[in-house]
Design an enzyme around this catalytic site. Structure first.
Site, PDB file in Angstrom:
ATOM      1  N   ARG A 185     -10.147  -3.580  14.189  1.00 40.31           N
ATOM      2  CA  ARG A 185      -9.408  -4.796  14.522  1.00 40.31           C
ATOM      3  C   ARG A 185     -10.305  -5.913  15.058  1.00 40.31           C
ATOM      4  NH1 ARG A 185      -7.296  -1.709  11.973  1.00 40.31           N
ATOM      5  NH2 ARG A 185      -5.272  -0.698  12.247  1.00 40.31           N
ATOM      6  N   SER A 238       1.604  -5.390  16.399  1.00 41.50           N
ATOM      7  CA  SER A 238       1.098  -4.539  17.479  1.00 41.50           C
ATOM      8  C   SER A 238       0.443  -5.392  18.568  1.00 41.50           C
ATOM      9  CB  SER A 238       0.078  -3.540  16.938  1.00 41.50           C
ATOM     10  OG  SER A 238       0.685  -2.664  16.011  1.00 41.50           O
ATOM     11  N   GLU A 308      -4.455  -6.610  21.140  1.00 39.04           N
ATOM     12  CA  GLU A 308      -4.855  -6.864  19.762  1.00 39.04           C
ATOM     13  C   GLU A 308      -4.496  -8.290  19.358  1.00 39.04           C
ATOM     14  OE1 GLU A 308      -3.645  -5.363  15.274  1.00 39.04           O
ATOM     15  OE2 GLU A 308      -3.661  -3.910  16.902  1.00 39.04           O
TER      16      GLU A 308
END
Length: 315
Positions: A185, A238, A308
């Site tokens: 990520r 998320s 995130e």
């Protein structure tokens, strides 16, 4: 700049520039204060024209895509915001497939293409590796910058190269996958401070051929799974990355935080790593909920959850 109506001339036509435009209209969280100026860019030429206009007027530029995985501050963003996205109906002539040996093909797609469309389009052509993107929000450029992933796949897996615009020199440059330095990520581009020097214009993947019927069946299966297991409504995807060896949603649930609400934002009852804007949420609400969850999870499990979602703009 005193004109009441501001426009940008692009090779594709006239691009209207909106003043003091609420960014809540352009993020999946439905949160965000105003942009001083905002323009929508559906093609590479539009992006180049918008950036040239900002350079002419000495405005900082913030480029966003589909607006997922993004939290914009309540006071908004100064300068010009360029929203780089295009409907799938405009992408047929910008989607290129070239055979690369007997078993693979090179697939080139513009940054403004919806990421979900890419999963459907490649599987329909019998090309494997990106089925997991079907049903995801956002656009290809943003997904590459974030090295988005799901179901064991991520954007870097089949990425070969990308075309970038250097906003300082206005040169087009080619980066390899290695230059992006992709990891979980994160990429070099995401780690760069905003306003960023580089803007993604086009991405090329090398995909293996597969069975078309099986690939499309997989796409349908993953789309159904998301409808069942992930919340709908105003959310950003998320919120936290998964710590090594476990899942953020599991830790939040085990800490008894499902349904926790601060102001207008709450932890989803369906998936604890998703926050839902109940209709009145502010960026300050989201930041407060992030901080509270981090504190409780760290006290309970000794694990620090890392956000995130990217947080930009002014508070």
């Amino acid at each position: 700049m005193n004109e009441r109506t501001v426009t940008i001339q692009s090779p594709t036509g006239i691009l209207p520039v909106k003043r003091n435009e609420p960014l809540s209209r352009y993020t999946t969280f439905r949160i965000g204060g105003p942009a001083d100026f905002l323009v929508r860019a559906a093609t590479r030429d539009d992006v180049l024209a918008a950036l040239a206009w900002a350079d002419q007027h000495q405005l900082p530029v913030t480029v966003i895509g589909g607006g997922s995985n993004l939290l914009v501050g309540d006071r908004g963003i100064r300068g010009l915001v360029v929203v780089v996205r295009a409907p799938s109906t405009q992408l047929d002539d910008q989607f290129r497939i070239e055979p690369d040996g007997q078993d693979h093909a090179l697939v080139t797609v513009p940054a403004q293409a919806p990421i979900s469309w890419l999963g459907h389009a490649t599987s329909a052509q019998g090309l494997a590796g990106l089925e997991w993107t079907a049903g995801l929000p956002g656009v290809v450029g943003g997904a590459v910058v974030n090295n988005a992933g799901a179901h064991g796949g991520e954007m870097a897996d089949y990425l070969v190269s990308l075309t970038l615009l250097d906003t300082e020199t206005f040169d087009l440059v080619q980066w390899t996958q290695a230059m992006l330095e992709p990891r979980y990520r994160m990429t070099t581009l995401k780690a760069a401070p905003r306003p960023r020097r580089w803007v993604v214009l086009e991405v090329t993947f090398r995909l293996p051929y597969g069975d078309r019927a099986e690939l499309q069946s997989r796409v349908a299966e993953l789309t159904r799974w998301r409808r069942v297991h992930q919340p709908t409504g105003a959310c950003a995807g998320s919120v936290f990355t998964n710590p090594p060896g476990t899942y953020a949603g599991y830790l939040i649930e085990q800490a008894g935080l499902k349904g926790l609400q601060i102001g207008g934002v709450k932890v989803s009852e369906r998936h604890a790593n998703f926050f839902i804007n109940t209709g009145t949420a502010t960026a300050a609400d989201v930041r407060a909920l992030i901080a509270m969850i981090q504190e409780v999870v760290q006290q309970r499990f000794g694990i620090v959850l890392v956000p995130e979602i990217e947080q930009i703009g002014e508070e």
